[in-house]
Design a protein around this motif. Structure first.
Motif, PDB file in Angstrom:
ATOM      1  N   LEU A 199       0.854  -1.185   0.000  1.00  0.00           N
ATOM      2  CA  LEU A 199       0.000   0.000   0.000  1.00  0.00           C
ATOM      3  C   LEU A 199       0.888   1.232   0.000  1.00  0.00           C
ATOM      4  O   LEU A 199       1.739   1.401   0.876  1.00  0.00           O
ATOM      5  N   ILE A 200       0.710   2.084  -1.001  1.00  0.00           N
ATOM      6  CA  ILE A 200       1.517   3.294  -1.148  1.00  0.00           C
ATOM      7  C   ILE A 200       0.671   4.498  -0.770  1.00  0.00           C
ATOM      8  O   ILE A 200      -0.399   4.725  -1.337  1.00  0.00           O
ATOM      9  N   TYR A 201       1.143   5.259   0.213  1.00  0.00           N
ATOM     10  CA  TYR A 201       0.469   6.478   0.643  1.00  0.00           C
ATOM     11  C   TYR A 201       1.140   7.668  -0.042  1.00  0.00           C
ATOM     12  O   TYR A 201       2.350   7.872   0.088  1.00  0.00           O
ATOM     13  N   SER A 202       0.346   8.453  -0.740  1.00  0.00           N
ATOM     14  CA  SER A 202       0.846   9.645  -1.409  1.00  0.00           C
ATOM     15  C   SER A 202      -0.150  10.768  -1.164  1.00  0.00           C
ATOM     16  O   SER A 202      -1.165  10.875  -1.850  1.00  0.00           O
ATOM     17  N   SER A 223       7.518  -4.006   7.779  1.00  0.00           N
ATOM     18  CA  SER A 223       6.320  -3.687   6.997  1.00  0.00           C
ATOM     19  C   SER A 223       6.249  -2.244   6.519  1.00  0.00           C
ATOM     20  O   SER A 223       5.238  -1.853   5.937  1.00  0.00           O
ATOM     21  N   PHE A 224       7.301  -1.432   6.751  1.00  0.00           N
ATOM     22  CA  PHE A 224       7.214  -0.013   6.408  1.00  0.00           C
ATOM     23  C   PHE A 224       8.512   0.525   5.798  1.00  0.00           C
ATOM     24  O   PHE A 224       9.607   0.238   6.285  1.00  0.00           O
ATOM     25  N   ILE A 225       8.341   1.347   4.758  1.00  0.00           N
ATOM     26  CA  ILE A 225       9.405   2.171   4.191  1.00  0.00           C
ATOM     27  C   ILE A 225       8.898   3.605   4.228  1.00  0.00           C
ATOM     28  O   ILE A 225       7.732   3.867   3.917  1.00  0.00           O
ATOM     29  N   VAL A 226       9.762   4.538   4.609  1.00  0.00           N
ATOM     30  CA  VAL A 226       9.345   5.940   4.658  1.00  0.00           C
ATOM     31  C   VAL A 226      10.205   6.796   3.749  1.00  0.00           C
ATOM     32  O   VAL A 226      11.373   6.482   3.487  1.00  0.00           O
ATOM     33  N   ASN A 227       9.612   7.875   3.255  1.00  0.00           N
ATOM     34  CA  ASN A 227      10.349   8.902   2.528  1.00  0.00           C
ATOM     35  C   ASN A 227      10.983   9.808   3.579  1.00  0.00           C
ATOM     36  O   ASN A 227      10.295  10.521   4.300  1.00  0.00           O
ATOM     37  N   PHE A 228      12.312   9.773   3.660  1.00  0.00           N
ATOM     38  CA  PHE A 228      13.021  10.481   4.730  1.00  0.00           C
ATOM     39  C   PHE A 228      12.696  11.967   4.745  1.00  0.00           C
ATOM     40  O   PHE A 228      12.585  12.582   5.810  1.00  0.00           O
ATOM     41  N   SER A 229      12.499  12.553   3.569  1.00  0.00           N
ATOM     42  CA  SER A 229      12.244  13.997   3.486  1.00  0.00           C
ATOM     43  C   SER A 229      10.863  14.369   4.009  1.00  0.00           C
ATOM     44  O   SER A 229      10.600  15.541   4.283  1.00  0.00           O
ATOM     45  N   LYS A 230       9.975  13.389   4.167  1.00  0.00           N
ATOM     46  CA  LYS A 230       8.604  13.675   4.603  1.00  0.00           C
ATOM     47  C   LYS A 230       8.422  13.533   6.119  1.00  0.00           C
ATOM     48  O   LYS A 230       7.337  13.818   6.636  1.00  0.00           O
ATOM     49  N   ILE A 231       9.458  13.132   6.832  1.00  0.00           N
ATOM     50  CA  ILE A 231       9.333  12.911   8.276  1.00  0.00           C
ATOM     51  C   ILE A 231       9.135  14.243   8.997  1.00  0.00           C
ATOM     52  O   ILE A 231       9.887  15.200   8.796  1.00  0.00           O
ATOM     53  N   ASP A 232       8.118  14.305   9.835  1.00  0.00           N
ATOM     54  CA  ASP A 232       7.841  15.502  10.624  1.00  0.00           C
ATOM     55  C   ASP A 232       8.456  15.428  12.019  1.00  0.00           C
ATOM     56  O   ASP A 232       8.922  16.439  12.550  1.00  0.00           O
ATOM     57  N   ALA A 233       8.444  14.245  12.612  1.00  0.00           N
ATOM     58  CA  ALA A 233       8.963  14.105  13.974  1.00  0.00           C
ATOM     59  C   ALA A 233       9.245  12.633  14.270  1.00  0.00           C
ATOM     60  O   ALA A 233       8.725  11.734  13.605  1.00  0.00           O
ATOM     61  N   ILE A 234      10.086  12.423  15.281  1.00  0.00           N
ATOM     62  CA  ILE A 234      10.414  11.071  15.756  1.00  0.00           C
ATOM     63  C   ILE A 234      10.312  11.096  17.271  1.00  0.00           C
ATOM     64  O   ILE A 234      10.884  11.978  17.930  1.00  0.00           O
ATOM     65  N   GLN A 235       9.583  10.148  17.817  1.00  0.00           N
ATOM     66  CA  GLN A 235       9.471  10.061  19.266  1.00  0.00           C
ATOM     67  C   GLN A 235       9.468   8.587  19.674  1.00  0.00           C
ATOM     68  O   GLN A 235       8.557   7.843  19.314  1.00  0.00           O
ATOM     69  N   GLY A 236      10.514   8.193  20.397  1.00  0.00           N
ATOM     70  CA  GLY A 236      10.613   6.809  20.825  1.00  0.00           C
ATOM     71  C   GLY A 236      10.619   5.873  19.636  1.00  0.00           C
ATOM     72  O   GLY A 236      11.439   6.002  18.725  1.00  0.00           O
ATOM     73  N   GLY A 237       9.684   4.953  19.595  1.00  0.00           N
ATOM     74  CA  GLY A 237       9.597   3.993  18.505  1.00  0.00           C
ATOM     75  C   GLY A 237       8.571   4.361  17.458  1.00  0.00           C
ATOM     76  O   GLY A 237       8.078   3.482  16.748  1.00  0.00           O
ATOM     77  N   THR A 238       8.273   5.658  17.329  1.00  0.00           N
ATOM     78  CA  THR A 238       7.255   6.100  16.374  1.00  0.00           C
ATOM     79  C   THR A 238       7.788   7.227  15.494  1.00  0.00           C
ATOM     80  O   THR A 238       8.420   8.163  15.988  1.00  0.00           O
ATOM     81  N   ILE A 239       7.523   7.128  14.198  1.00  0.00           N
ATOM     82  CA  ILE A 239       7.867   8.169  13.228  1.00  0.00           C
ATOM     83  C   ILE A 239       6.570   8.824  12.776  1.00  0.00           C
ATOM     84  O   ILE A 239       5.603   8.129  12.438  1.00  0.00           O
ATOM     85  N   ILE A 294       4.601  11.193  10.123  1.00  0.00           N
ATOM     86  CA  ILE A 294       4.577  11.786   8.788  1.00  0.00           C
ATOM     87  C   ILE A 294       3.149  12.249   8.537  1.00  0.00           C
ATOM     88  O   ILE A 294       2.251  11.434   8.329  1.00  0.00           O
ATOM     89  N   GLY A 295       2.925  13.554   8.597  1.00  0.00           N
ATOM     90  CA  GLY A 295       1.566  14.069   8.503  1.00  0.00           C
ATOM     91  C   GLY A 295       0.743  13.516   9.652  1.00  0.00           C
ATOM     92  O   GLY A 295       1.161  13.570  10.809  1.00  0.00           O
ATOM     93  N   ASP A 296      -0.416  12.935   9.333  1.00  0.00           N
ATOM     94  CA  ASP A 296      -1.246  12.366  10.391  1.00  0.00           C
ATOM     95  C   ASP A 296      -1.020  10.864  10.554  1.00  0.00           C
ATOM     96  O   ASP A 296      -1.782  10.188  11.245  1.00  0.00           O
TER      97      ASP A 296
END
Length: 245
Positions: free
Chosen positions: A170-173, A202-218, A220-222
């Motif tokens: 599943l690709i989120y855009s 189960s996940f690949i992220v676009n590094f440039s789209k990351i808004d924040a990182i907290q603990g074990g959660t990334i 990206i938007g909502d």
């Protein structure tokens, strides 16, 4: 579209509650309930279902062990009193997990996601195993994705998150979601590095789209994407190369 579902839980009251909840949702059809993993395994050998509500802590054989043993896993929602099992669930492509005691509101939220996903699967054409479902163009700025009887062109820069759902991706855009047959390993090889980062099985992220990182959660938007221990060190090294402190 009717979705056939199975409830597996060793507790009678839990089975009754989930049965009541299923009855409130028109799209769901309860095919059977099972009181043990062994009973469920026997049932699943005879009949295929769309959606499985699976308890984890059961005598003799756990829900996790049952799920691992199934060659063709149905879409699964775990029901558990132990939040720590969520990590194992992600590794087995579980769609969601419900923490007991389960409210109908939370149940409805999980089922809504399952209904959307299952309906997408049912309308997707099956691609021959020898055919590559995803291809890049010669400029390496796009991917071409086969979905819903079309070939969609998606720019790398438009991709936010890629999530595995068993044999599907599943690709989120932005607000768009595109589902296709494919493997995360092949997808990871196709996308440019370090622009795209594997952060979980189960996940690949676009590094440039990351808004924040907290603990074990990334964040990206909502969307909240889990960062697993196996990928954490490499991911944080990349973060370290791009931070000011």
């Amino acid at each position: 579209m009717t979705i056939n579902c199975l409830i597996v839980d060793d507790e009678l009251l839990a089975r009754r509650l989930l049965t009541e909840y299923v009855g409130k949702i028109p799209e769901l059809k309860l095919v059977a309930t099972c009181a043990s993993a062994m009973e469920a395994q026997s049932f699943l050998q005879k009949q295929r279902i769309d959606l499985l509500f699976l308890d984890i802590q059961m005598p003799d054989v756990t829900g996790i062990s049952l799920l691992r043993s199934l060659p063709n896993k149905p879409v699964t929602i775990l029901t558990t009193a132990f939040a720590e099992y969520a990590v194992q669930g992600y590794e087995l492509f579980v769609l969601d997990y419900l923490l007991k005691p389960i409210s109908f509101e939370r149940f409805f939220q999980a089922v809504s996601r399952a209904v959307e996903y299952i309906n997408l699967i049912k309308v997707l054409p099956k691609t021959a195993e020898t055919e590559t479902p995803l291809q890049t163009d010669i400029f390496s700025e796009y991917i071409f994705v086969k979905s819903d009887y079309k070939i969609h062109k998606i720019a790398h820069s438009d991709i936010d998150v890629i999530e595995a759902y068993g044999e599907y991706i599943l690709i989120y855009s932005g607000r768009q979601k595109i589902m296709t047959l494919g493997q995360m390993g092949k997808m990871e090889q196709m996308l440019p590095k370090p622009g795209f980062v594997r952060v979980h099985r189960s996940f690949i992220v676009n590094f440039s789209k990351i808004d924040a990182i907290q603990g074990g959660t990334i964040y990206i938007g909502d969307r909240e994407v889990p960062l697993s221990k196996g990928y954490r060190d490499a991911f944080m090294q990349l973060v370290g190369k791009n931070r000011l402190f």
